[in-house]
Design an enzyme around this catalytic site. Structure first.
Site, mmCIF file in Angstrom:
data_model
loop_
_atom_site.group_PDB
_atom_site.id
_atom_site.type_symbol
_atom_site.label_atom_id
_atom_site.label_comp_id
_atom_site.label_asym_id
_atom_site.label_seq_id
_atom_site.Cartn_x
_atom_site.Cartn_y
_atom_site.Cartn_z
ATOM 1 N N ASP A 133 -10.806 9.914 12.270
ATOM 2 C CA ASP A 133 -10.699 9.625 10.840
ATOM 3 C C ASP A 133 -11.206 8.220 10.522
ATOM 4 O O ASP A 133 -10.559 7.454 9.811
ATOM 5 C CB ASP A 133 -9.267 9.801 10.355
ATOM 6 C CG ASP A 133 -9.223 9.951 8.832
ATOM 7 O OD1 ASP A 133 -10.024 10.741 8.286
ATOM 8 O OD2 ASP A 133 -8.418 9.267 8.190
ATOM 9 N N GLY A 173 0.338 5.857 0.416
ATOM 10 C CA GLY A 173 -0.520 7.018 0.594
ATOM 11 C C GLY A 173 0.313 8.248 0.857
ATOM 12 O O GLY A 173 1.541 8.236 0.700
ATOM 13 N N GLY A 174 -0.360 9.320 1.280
ATOM 14 C CA GLY A 174 0.348 10.558 1.535
ATOM 15 C C GLY A 174 1.346 10.443 2.669
ATOM 16 O O GLY A 174 2.325 11.192 2.733
ATOM 17 N N PHE A 175 1.136 9.487 3.569
ATOM 18 C CA PHE A 175 2.035 9.291 4.701
ATOM 19 C C PHE A 175 3.320 8.593 4.301
ATOM 20 O O PHE A 175 4.325 8.655 4.983
ATOM 21 C CB PHE A 175 1.336 8.450 5.777
ATOM 22 C CG PHE A 175 0.853 7.125 5.266
ATOM 23 C CD1 PHE A 175 1.707 6.043 5.151
ATOM 24 C CD2 PHE A 175 -0.462 6.961 4.879
ATOM 25 C CE1 PHE A 175 1.268 4.827 4.662
ATOM 26 C CE2 PHE A 175 -0.906 5.741 4.389
ATOM 27 C CZ PHE A 175 -0.041 4.681 4.276
ATOM 28 N N GLY A 176 3.287 7.832 3.175
ATOM 29 C CA GLY A 176 4.424 7.021 2.771
ATOM 30 C C GLY A 176 3.940 5.689 2.232
ATOM 31 O O GLY A 176 2.862 5.604 1.628
ATOM 32 N N GLU A 177 4.705 4.636 2.448
ATOM 33 C CA GLU A 177 4.352 3.329 1.921
ATOM 34 C C GLU A 177 4.207 2.311 3.041
ATOM 35 O O GLU A 177 4.727 2.496 4.140
ATOM 36 C CB GLU A 177 5.422 2.853 0.931
ATOM 37 C CG GLU A 177 6.805 2.710 1.541
ATOM 38 C CD GLU A 177 7.866 2.322 0.523
ATOM 39 O OE1 GLU A 177 7.534 2.231 -0.671
ATOM 40 O OE2 GLU A 177 9.021 2.105 0.928
ATOM 41 N N VAL A 178 3.478 1.230 2.745
ATOM 42 C CA VAL A 178 3.304 0.124 3.671
ATOM 43 C C VAL A 178 3.877 -1.123 3.022
ATOM 44 O O VAL A 178 3.564 -1.439 1.869
ATOM 45 C CB VAL A 178 1.826 -0.102 4.023
ATOM 46 C CG1 VAL A 178 1.676 -1.297 4.957
ATOM 47 C CG2 VAL A 178 1.231 1.133 4.665
ATOM 48 N N LYS A 196 4.885 0.446 8.254
ATOM 49 C CA LYS A 196 4.447 1.726 7.696
ATOM 50 C C LYS A 196 5.641 2.672 7.706
ATOM 51 O O LYS A 196 6.086 3.125 8.759
ATOM 52 C CB LYS A 196 3.298 2.289 8.536
ATOM 53 C CG LYS A 196 2.629 3.513 7.953
ATOM 54 C CD LYS A 196 1.395 3.857 8.773
ATOM 55 C CE LYS A 196 0.651 5.044 8.204
ATOM 56 N NZ LYS A 196 -0.564 5.348 8.974
ATOM 57 N N GLY A 233 0.818 -1.209 0.000
ATOM 58 C CA GLY A 233 0.000 0.000 0.000
ATOM 59 C C GLY A 233 0.842 1.245 0.000
ATOM 60 O O GLY A 233 2.047 1.221 0.280
#
Length: 673
Positions: free
Chosen positions: A481, A365-370, A384, A363
Site C-alpha cells: 500500500d 482515517g478508517g482505521f481510527g485516529e492518530v 494510532k 489525523g
C-alpha cells in the site's frame, strides 16, 4: 617393595602432573574464550563477491593490515585500512576494527583475529560485514563508511533481571548516561566508563564508545540515539547494551570493564618438568624416602583436585554464561527481547495524550485516529488508536506488533510498541512532524516548499526504504500500500514509509503470493494484484513508479480518473514520452531547480516501474542504482497498465477505498532471512 612404591609413586606423580597441566590448559582456554565472547554478526546478502575475484585479494590485504595494527603496543584501539587501487571501484575494500577502550593490545589483537576468523567462516562471500565481540568490532564493506555515522543494523542485548522500581531506574540510567556521552565524544579515544551512585539503587556501571573517525558532533548524536533507544528495548532491566556500527553503549549493576587497562602480558603455561629438576634424576637412584614420595604424591594429587574443582566451577560458570549469552543473541537476532519490552500501559498513553484529547489529534482515517503524545522521558510519539471494529485477537495482535517492530531503517517510520488494555488497541510510533507527502505535493499552497533537491531526496529515500524491505531486512516484506499519504516527512523533509497494515512477509525463497481479499488504494495497485490477487516485490515497484511520476508532475494518478474522460497520469506520461514531449510532465514549480536531462531520466525510470508485465519491471536494487548513477543505460519502457481497478459483485474480492485498514496489522507469515 620400596622400589615398587618408588616407581608407582613416580608414575602417579607424572600422571597427576599431566592431569594438572591438562586441567590448567582447559582453564586457560575457558578464560581466553570468556575474554572473547561473541555477541552478534551481520552479513548483508545484498552484495557478494567471487572467491577468486580481485575483491577477495583486496579483502585479504585489508584484514592483514587490521590484524597487524592490532598487535601494536600503542594506538591500537581503532584502525582503518583499505585496498583496491582506484578509490570507489567495485573491487575496493574499506575496513576498520574498534577495540573496547579498556583492553590491552594482547586482548585487542586476539579479538580482532577471532573476528576475522569468524567472518571468514560465517560470511565467506559477503561484501558488507560487521562482527561484534564483547571487546571488539570488525567491519568491512565495498562502500566507504568512514566518518559517516551509521545506526543500522541495530542490535540490543539485555540482562533478563528487572530492577525493583523500573520507571525510576530507567529515568536515572538514561540521565546518568547522557551526562557523560558528550564528554566522551569530545575525547581523543571517544571512549569513557563511569561508576555512579543512584539513590535508592546500587551503583551503576556504564560505558560509551564511538569509532574514532566520527566527529564529536556525530559521536554525541550517535550515543544519544543509542541511549534514547534503551527504554524501548530494555526498559527497567538491570543491564543492557545497544550496538550500532558507529557507536555502542552499555550499563550494568556489576562492574564489567577494567578501570585501567592491564599491562600487556604473555599467557602463562605450565612447562613439563626439567631433566635437571632436583626431584627427578635421570641417572642413579633416587634419594627420596618412601614417606617423602608419598608426600609429593599427596601434594600433587591435592593440587590436581584443586585445579579440577576450579575447572569444574569455570565450566559451570561458562555454561551459565553461555545460556545468558544465548538469550542475548536471541534478543539481538530479533532486535526485540520480549513482548513485554514493547508494551505500554494504558495509563502512560493516557498521560501522553492528555486522555486522548481532541487537541492532540493529528489525523484520522478508517482505521481510527492518530494523536500526538509525549512520553515521560520527553520523547514525542504518534499514537494510532485503532477502531473498535477490529476483530483481531489479542495474542495475534501482539505477535504481529513484534514482527513489525523488527523493521528498523532511517526511511521507515519506527514502531515503538503497542497498548492492549481496557478494550483499546493502540500502536505507538515515532513522531514525524511534517505530516505526509500528499499534504505538500497535492496542495497548491504547499507545493512550492518541495523544490527539486527536496523531491530528489524524497525519491531516493523512498527507494532505499523499499529496498530494505525487499532485500536488506531479515524479513522479506511486501508493503502492498505504497502511496503519497503513507510517506511521512520528518523535520528535515526526509521520507519515512509508514502504515504496514497490509504488509505481507515472505520466506527467503518465496517470490509471490496470492490473496482472495484485495485491499488497497485505487491508482497505486499493480494490475496483477488488482485483477488476480497476485502480489510480489514487483507490486511495490509498480506503486513506487506511480509515486515517482506523481512527485515529478505534482499531480495525482487518480486525478486523471477515466470516468472523467481524461487519461490516467500513467497514460498521460506514456503519451508524452512517445511524442518526445516528456519534459511537459514536469511540475511547473520545478523548472528553475531541475535540469531537463535529470528530469527525463527519472520519468524514464518511472515508466519502467509501471510496465504492465511484472516481469519487465526492474527490482528495487536496480532502481536505486539507476537513480544514483547517470552512466547506467536504461532499457526502453513498454506500455504501462492504464487501469488498475475492477468492479465485482463477489464479496470475497474487495477493493477498499483510500482509508482501508481496519486494524493496522494484517501480516500473514514470518520467516527470518
Amino acid at each position: 617393595m620400596v622400589a615398587r612404591l618408588k616407581m608407582t609413586s613416580f608414575n602417579m606423580f607424572v600422571t597427576t602432573f599431566v592431569l594438572a597441566v591438562s586441567i590448567w590448559s582447559s582453564y586457560l582456554s575457558m578464560t581466553n574464550e570468556a575474554t572473547l565472547d561473541y555477541a552478534y554478526h551481520f552479513c548483508s546478502n545484498k552484495t557478494t563477491f567471487n572467491p577468486n575475484s580481485p575483491y577477495k585479494s583486496n579483502l585479504d590485504i585489508v584484514l592483514s593490515n587490521l590484524s597487524s595494527n592490532a598487535d601494536r603496543e600503542s594506538d591500537f584501539i581503532y584502525f582503518s585500512a583499505n585496498a583496491g587501487g582506484v578509490n570507489g571501484t567495485s573491487n575496493y575494500v574499506y575496513g576498520i576494527y574498534l577495540c573496547r577502550g579498556d583492553v590491552n593490545s594482547t586482548i585487542c589483537h586476539e579479538c580482532v583475529l577471532a573476528s576475522i576468523e569468524f567472518a571468514r567462516q560465517n560470511c565467506p562471500v559477503e561484501k558488507e560485514v560487521i562482527i561484534w565481540y564483547e571487546k571488539c568490532m570488525l567491519r568491512y564493506s565495498s562502500q566507504s563508511f568512514e566518518s559517516t555515522m551509521s545506526e543500522f543494523p541495530t542490535v540490543t542485548m539485555v540482562n533478563l533481571k528487572k530492577a525493583s522500581n523500573e520507571d525510576e531506574f530507567r529515568l536515572k540510567v538514561e540521565k546518568t548516561m547522557n551526562k557523560f556521552a558528550s564528554e566522551a565524544a569530545n575525547g581523543a579515544k571517544k571512549f569513557m566508563v563511569q561508576e555512579a551512585n543512584i539513590s535508592g539503587f546500587d551503583k551503576i556501571y556504564s560505558l560509551v564508545q564511538c569509532t574514532q573517525d566520527l566527529s564529536s558532533q556525530d559521536c554525541t548524536k550517535c550515543l544519544q540515539n543509542a541511549i534514547s533507544s534503551l527504554p524501548f528495548c530494555c526498559d527497567g532491566r538491570q543491564g543492557a547494551r545497544v550496538l550500532f556500527p558507529s557507536c555502542n553503549v552499555r550499563y550494568e549493576l556489576d562492574q564489567f570493564y577494567n578501570v585501567s587497562a592491564p599491562p600487556q602480558t604473555t599467557p602463562y603455561l605450565l612447562s613439563p618438568p626439567s631433566p635437571t629438576d632436583p626431584l627427578i634424576k635421570t641417572k642413579g637412584k633416587s634419594k627420596m624416602s618412601p614417606l617423602t614420595t608419598v608426600g609429593i604424591v599427596v601434594a600433587a594429587t591435592t593440587f590436581s583436585l584443586a585445579l579440577l574443582v576450579t575447572g569444574c566451577r569455570m565450566l559451570r560458570h561458562k555454561r551459565a554464561r553461555d545460556n545468558y549469552c544465548a538469550i542475548q543473541r536471541q534478543s539481538a537476532n530479533s532486535e526485540i527481547t520480549t513482548i513485554e519490552s514493547l508494551q505500554f500501559d494504558l495509563k502512560t498513553i493516557e498521560t501522553a495524550t492528555n486522555k486522548f484529547s481532541e487537541d492532540y489529534k493529528v489525523g484520522e482515517g478508517g482505521f481510527g485516529e492518530v494523536l500526538k503524545g509525549t512520553l515521560p522521558n520527553g520523547q514525542e510519539v504518534a499514537v494510532k488508536r485503532l477502531s473498535k471494529s477490529s476483530h483481531q485477537g489479542a495474542e495475534e495482535f501482539k505477535n504481529e506488533v513484534v514482527l513489525v517492530a523488527k523493521l528498523q531503517h532511517r526511511n521507515l517510520v519506527r514502531l515503538l510498541g503497542f497498548c492492549l488494555e481496557g478494550g483499546e488497541k493502540m500502536l505507538v510510533y515515532e513522531f514525524v512532524p511534517n505530516k505526509s507527502l500528499d499534504y505538500f505535493l497535492f496542495d497548491p499552497a504547499k507545493q512550492g516548499e518541495l523544490d527539486w533537491p527536496k523531491r530528489h531526496n524524497i525519491i531516493g529515500g523512498i527507494a532505499r526504504g523499499i529496498l530494505y524491505l525487499h532485500e536488506d531486512s531479515r524479513l522479506r516484506v511486501i508493503h502492498r500500500d505504497l502511496k503519497a499519504s503513507n510517506i511521512l516527512l520528518d523535520a528535515d523533509m526526509n521520507p519515512k514509509i509508514s502504515d504496514f497494515g497490509m504488509a505481507r512477509m515472505f520466506g527467503i525463497d518465496q517470490t509471490e503470493g496470492n490473496t482472495r481479499r484485495i485491499v488497497g488504494t485505487y491508482g497505486y495497485m499493480a494490475p496483477e494484484y488488482a485483477m488476480e490477487g497476485l502480489y510480489s516485490i514487483k507490486s511495490d515497484v509498480f506503486s513506487f513508479g506511480v509515486l515517482l511520476l506523481e512527485i515529478l508532475s505534482g499531480r495525482k494518478n487518480f486525478g486523471f480518473h477515466l470516468t472523467n474522460f481524461a487519461p490516467s497520469l500513467l497514460a498521460y506520461a506514456w503519451n508524452l514520452w512517445n511524442e518526445g514531449k516528456g519534459y511537459e510532465l514536469m511540475d511547473p514549480l520545478l523548472k528553475d531547480s531541475c535540469a531537463a536531462n535529470e528530469f527525463m531520466r527519472y520519468v524514464h525510470i518511472g515508466l519502467l516501474c509501471v510496465q504492465e508485465g511484472a516481469y519487465n519491471r526492474p527490482t528495487m536494487s536496480s532502481i536505486v542504482h539507476m537513480l544514483k548513477s547517470e552512466t547506467v543505460s536504461l532499457s526502453e519502457p513498454e506500455r504501462p497498465a492504464f487501469s488498475v481497478g475492477r468492479i465485482t459483485h463477489d464479496h470475497e474480492h474487495e477493493l477498499a477505498p483510500d482509508s482501508f485498514s481496519d486494524n493496522g496489522l494484517t501480516i500473514s507469515s514470518f520467516v527470518p532471512r
